[in-house]
Design a protein around this motif. Structure first.
Motif, PDB file in Angstrom:
ATOM      1  N   LYS A  63       0.822  -1.208   0.000  1.00  0.00           N
ATOM      2  CA  LYS A  63       0.000   0.000   0.000  1.00  0.00           C
ATOM      3  C   LYS A  63       0.855   1.257   0.000  1.00  0.00           C
ATOM      4  CE  LYS A  63      -3.569   0.157   2.792  1.00  0.00           C
ATOM      5  NZ  LYS A  63      -4.404   0.349   4.019  1.00  0.00           N
ATOM      6  N   ALA A  64       1.967   1.225   0.752  1.00  0.00           N
ATOM      7  CA  ALA A  64       2.836   2.404   0.834  1.00  0.00           C
ATOM      8  C   ALA A  64       3.396   2.777  -0.535  1.00  0.00           C
ATOM      9  CB  ALA A  64       3.973   2.144   1.820  1.00  0.00           C
ATOM     10  N   GLU A  65       3.768   1.777  -1.340  1.00  0.00           N
ATOM     11  CA  GLU A  65       4.311   2.073  -2.670  1.00  0.00           C
ATOM     12  C   GLU A  65       3.228   2.654  -3.571  1.00  0.00           C
ATOM     13  OE1 GLU A  65       6.401  -0.124  -6.501  1.00  0.00           O
ATOM     14  OE2 GLU A  65       6.618  -1.028  -4.505  1.00  0.00           O
ATOM     15  N   HIS A  67       0.575   4.378  -2.558  1.00  0.00           N
ATOM     16  CA  HIS A  67       0.347   5.744  -2.094  1.00  0.00           C
ATOM     17  C   HIS A  67       1.482   6.666  -2.548  1.00  0.00           C
ATOM     18  CE1 HIS A  67      -2.520   4.458   1.402  1.00  0.00           C
ATOM     19  NE2 HIS A  67      -3.102   4.435   0.216  1.00  0.00           N
ATOM     20  N   GLN A 120      -1.661  10.198   5.671  1.00  0.00           N
ATOM     21  CA  GLN A 120      -0.746   9.064   5.727  1.00  0.00           C
ATOM     22  C   GLN A 120       0.608   9.503   6.261  1.00  0.00           C
ATOM     23  OE1 GLN A 120      -1.107   5.713   5.041  1.00  0.00           O
ATOM     24  NE2 GLN A 120      -3.290   6.157   4.975  1.00  0.00           N
ATOM     25  N   THR A 125       4.896   6.557   7.219  1.00  0.00           N
ATOM     26  CA  THR A 125       5.624   6.827   5.988  1.00  0.00           C
ATOM     27  C   THR A 125       4.962   7.950   5.198  1.00  0.00           C
ATOM     28  OG1 THR A 125       6.254   4.497   5.857  1.00  0.00           O
ATOM     29  CG2 THR A 125       6.503   5.805   3.851  1.00  0.00           C
ATOM     30  N   PRO A 127       3.941   9.457   1.925  1.00  0.00           N
ATOM     31  CA  PRO A 127       3.803   9.139   0.504  1.00  0.00           C
ATOM     32  C   PRO A 127       4.105  10.331  -0.396  1.00  0.00           C
ATOM     33  CG  PRO A 127       1.646   9.434   1.477  1.00  0.00           C
ATOM     34  CD  PRO A 127       2.629   9.478   2.606  1.00  0.00           C
TER      35      PRO A 127
END
Length: 226
Positions: A63-65, A67, A120, A125, A127
């Motif tokens: 999900k982080a990538e 975002h 976020q 992290t 994004p």
């Protein structure tokens, strides 16, 4: 003996296809966030893209990538709008005001996307990290060019640029969440802050920022601070 494999272009074609597919999935993510809000799930994004979650994760590790990719998309939208505005032929103050207006208009077009990204950030992290770095680097070059034309020491361009990015992020989040004033009023107040920050900085070096509006830029009283 190592066997040489002929490059028939398939690798580069696959890379191009993969990047194009990632862009399509990012566009779907933006649509999903626009529709469902900042709390959108990965399942919502996959559904909007017409794929399963496992397929989505073939293109984004987590999900982080995803975002982060949306953050870079947002940064590109902001940069395109702001740079076009500030480089248009007009008096300097009007160009600053147009740049701020373009920023506000851009985040107002996709408020849920912007809020997703900044929220976020507060949760872990960021994004927007790569996108903010890209924006700050572009602003730095613009400030170096502007201050250079005035004959002013531009050594502070990078921290100044990062300061403007931080102000824009914080103020933008506040306005999108609160909406206690009109977009026009918010744009005006933010424009005044940015303008006076720039004008005040050049004044510290003995230069009137509006000198950029004259065909022949005046020689500064001093080029550096003692």
């Amino acid at each position: 003996m190592t066997r040489k494999v002929k490059d028939d272009g398939r690798s580069s074609r696959w890379d191009s296809h993969r990047e194009a597919r990632r862009a399509e999935l990012v566009a779907a993510a933006v649509r999903a966030v626009d529709s469902a809000g900042a709390e959108v799930s990965i399942a919502d994004i996959a559904a909007e893209a017409g794929v399963s979650k496992p397929v989505l994760y073939r293109y984004f590790a987590d999900k982080a990538e995803l975002h982060g990719a949306v953050g870079m998309w947002a940064a590109g939208q902001i940069l395109d709008a702001v740079v076009e505005a500030v480089l248009a032929p007009a008096p300097t103050r009007q160009r600053v005001e147009a740049g701020v207006a373009a920023y506000v208009e851009t985040i107002a077009e996709h408020p849920n996307v912007y809020l997703l990204l900044v929220r976020q950030h507060t949760g872990g992290t960021d994004p927007l990290a790569d996108g903010k770095q890209l924006i700050a680097a572009t602003f730095t070059r613009l400030l170096v060019d502007t201050f250079g034309r005035l004959g002013v020491d531009a050594a502070g361009a990078e921290p100044w640029a990062h300061s403007f990015v931080g102000i824009g992020e914080s103020a933008g989040q506040w306005w999108l969440e609160r909406r206690t004033m009109s977009r026009a009023a918010f744009t005006r107040y933010l424009s005044e802050l940015v303008w006076h920050a720039l004008a005040g900085t050049t004044a510290e070096y003995g230069v009137d920022l509006s000198a950029l509006d004259r065909p022949e830029i005046v020689t500064p009283l001093r080029k550096g601070r003692s």
